[in-house]
Design a protein around this motif. Structure first.
Motif: not given
Length: 104
Positions: A73-88
Motif C-alpha cells: 500500500f505504501f509503495r503504491q501511494h507514496i511516490p518516492n517510497y524508497d527515498k522516504v524510507f531511506a531518510e527515515a
C-alpha cells in the motif's frame, strides 16, 4: 525480520559503541530496536498519506501483523517510497547514536 533490517540494527549497535553485549542481550536489543524502528517507519509513511488513504489502509487491515500488505500500500501511494524510507532509517540511526552520546 528482514535480514537487511537486522544487519542495519546490528551495525547501529556497533556504531553506537555497544559491542560487548553478549549474544542474548544483543538479540534482545535488536528486537527492541526493531519495534521502535517499525513504529518510526509506519509513522513516517502515515505522514505521507492523505487522511482518506490512511482510512483506506486501516479498513484493509494492513498493520504490523500484515506488514507485506502495508508495504504494498505504501509503495503504491507514496511516490518516492524508497527515498522516504531511506531518510527515515538515517534519521533513526542518527537519533539513536546521538542519544547514546548524550547519555555518556
Amino acid at each position: 525480520m528482514n535480514p537487511q533490517i537486522e544487519k542495519f540494527l546490528k551495525e547501529l549497535l556497533r556504531d553506537a559503541g555497544q559491542t560487548d553485549l553478549g549474544k542474548e542481550l544483543e538479540n534482545q536489543m535488536i528486537q527492541e530496536l526493531y519495534g521502535r524502528l517499525e513504529d518510526r517507519l509506519i509513522a513516517t509513511a502515515m505522514n505521507h498519506l492523505t487522511t482518506a488513504q490512511q482510512d483506506e489502509l486501516e479498513k484493509m487491515g494492513a498493520n504490523k501483523k500484515n506488514s507485506a500488505k502495508a508495504e504494498a500500500f505504501f509503495r503504491q501511494h507514496i511516490p518516492n517510497y524508497d527515498k522516504v524510507f531511506a531518510e527515515a532509517l538515517v534519521d533513526f540511526r542518527n537519533l539513536y547514536i546521538e542519544g547514546g552520546k548524550m547519555a555518556k
